[in-house]
Design an enzyme around this catalytic site. Structure first.
Site, PDB file in Angstrom:
ATOM      1  CG  HIS A  71     -90.168 -17.362  27.273  1.00 18.08           C
ATOM      2  ND1 HIS A  71     -89.255 -16.398  27.631  1.00 18.08           N
ATOM      3  CD2 HIS A  71     -91.357 -16.958  27.789  1.00 18.08           C
ATOM      4  CE1 HIS A  71     -89.852 -15.458  28.342  1.00 18.08           C
ATOM      5  NE2 HIS A  71     -91.131 -15.770  28.440  1.00 18.08           N
ATOM      6  CB  THR A 144     -95.933  29.394  -6.761  1.00 21.70           C
ATOM      7  OG1 THR A 144     -96.315  30.295  -7.813  1.00 21.70           O
ATOM      8  CG2 THR A 144     -94.980  30.116  -5.814  1.00 21.70           C
ATOM      9  CG  HIS A 145     -99.769  27.094  -7.953  1.00 24.91           C
ATOM     10  ND1 HIS A 145    -100.747  26.450  -7.226  1.00 24.91           N
ATOM     11  CD2 HIS A 145     -99.646  28.337  -7.406  1.00 24.91           C
ATOM     12  CE1 HIS A 145    -101.215  27.264  -6.293  1.00 24.91           C
ATOM     13  NE2 HIS A 145    -100.561  28.415  -6.378  1.00 24.91           N
ATOM     14  CB  SER A 267     -79.747  -1.347 -19.457  1.00 29.78           C
ATOM     15  OG  SER A 267     -81.151  -1.318 -19.704  1.00 29.78           O
ATOM     16  CE  LYS A 272     -83.493   8.739 -19.284  1.00 25.47           C
ATOM     17  NZ  LYS A 272     -84.682   7.888 -19.015  1.00 25.47           N
ATOM     18  CD  GLU A 279     -85.731   8.678 -10.309  1.00 25.43           C
ATOM     19  OE1 GLU A 279     -85.832   7.448 -10.508  1.00 25.43           O
ATOM     20  OE2 GLU A 279     -85.294   9.481 -11.170  1.00 25.43           O
TER      21      GLU A 279
END
Length: 337
Positions: A71, A144-145, A267, A272, A279
């Site tokens: 407790h 849009t879309h 790696s 890139k 993300e």
């Protein structure tokens, strides 16, 4: 929260050291209230306060005692009482129950954490407001879309981001009002042992108002909207991050998240420029929704008291605040760059 995403200022607020210190403040506030009302001599409060502040809480002693009695609050009381003489010991935790001690401390930790969140919200909204003005004449394709639809300014896009985030901040500030309440109303919450006037005075010392209608614990309906507002802020950050990710794809990129000269994108393909920060925000949003769901489920409590909400709150609340602050800091850096 794991070290990778933990924020020192949030860790400090939710640490055992801070929590037990807040428990002590609650206990002392009750004794001070009784003394202020003339129910015990003022010297009783003065002496207890002096002794406890002179003898700091021993966290190792507390942890060992908790292992024995299972407790944590009672172990804390034992740790504190060992320094008090018999004639003073009777006043410590007199006529109150565990969550009378814990609830004001919990509300204070939520409030202090929200102060940190709002500071970071101010930082990112300042960046977005500046960007909206700076880029108001920079023309870009609006979609849009997922299809190119017409021209707009990048400043307008930034203004949309700013307003979306500001809505979430307004919601957070509104529901923060729920944290002005707490309780020190004894077992079952029906003032069986403690005078309601003592509760009122003690809570005033701590900066709260009594919540009439509490059970042995506070109503978790007060806290669920706060978790929802925090989750909404992270989801808005995720929306901003998604816009940036969509605009950074190969082929016809619109913009790119910051990428340092020493940074490696992969790696196998170090050239890139992956949108790793944006993300990560989507991952943060997934975790935020999970913790929000846990806190929502804590609304249900068996009658006057059960303990299933306790383990959830020990994990979900600090981790949710870590996620929110980490996400705000990360997106502010992305936007600044």
């Amino acid at each position: 929260m794991i070290e990778r995403y933990a924020k020192e200022e949030i860790t400090k607020i939710w640490s055992d050291e801070n929590k037990l210190g807040l428990w002590q403040k609650t206990e002392l506030a009750v004794i001070q209230a009784i003394a202020n009302l003339g129910q015990v001599p003022k010297e009783v409060y003065d002496e207890i306060s002096k002794i406890l502040h002179t003898n700091l809480i021993d966290l190792d002693w507390w942890k060992e005692r908790e292992k024995e009695i299972r407790h944590d609050l009672e172990a804390f009381l034992d740790e504190r009482r060992r320094f008090l003489p018999d004639n003073l010991r009777i006043y410590f935790h007199k006529e109150i129950t565990s969550y009378d001690t814990e609830e004001p401390a919990f509300s204070r930790m939520l409030t202090d954490s929200l102060t940190i969140v709002k500071k970071h919200c101010l930082g990112i909204t300042s960046v977005l407001a500046s960007m909206a003005g700076k880029y108001r004449y920079i023309v870009m394709n609006g979609r849009t879309h997922g299809q190119e639809a017409g021209l707009q300014s990048f400043g307008k896009r930034c203004l949309t981001w700013y307003r979306a985030l500001d809505v979430g901040i307004e919601v957070l500030e509104k529901v923060e009002e729920n944290l002005k309440y707490s309780k020190i109303s004894g077992i079952l919450g029906n003032y069986g042992n403690i005078d309601p006037v003592v509760e009122k005075v003690a809570l005033e010392i701590l900066g709260f108002e009594p919540l009439y209608g509490a059970t042995q614990i506070m109503l978790r309906e007060l806290y669920a909207p706060i978790a929802q507002a925090l989750c909404q802020i992270v989801l808005t950050l995720d929306k901003i991050a998604t816009d940036i990710r969509l605009g950074a794809r190969s082929g016809r990129p619109i913009y790119q998240e910051p990428f340092s000269k020493t940074q490696k994108g992969s790696s196998a393909m170090p050239h890139k420029k992956n949108t790793i920060s944006c993300e990560q925000i989507e991952g943060m949003a997934r975790m935020a929704k999970g913790y929000y769901s846990m806190i929502m489920n804590n609304i249900k409590t068996w009658e006057e008291r059960a303990i299933e909400q306790s383990c959830v709150e020990r994990v979900a609340w600090p981790d949710l605040f870590h996620i929110v602050v980490h996400s705000l800091e990360t997106m502010e850096k992305v936007l600044e760059g």
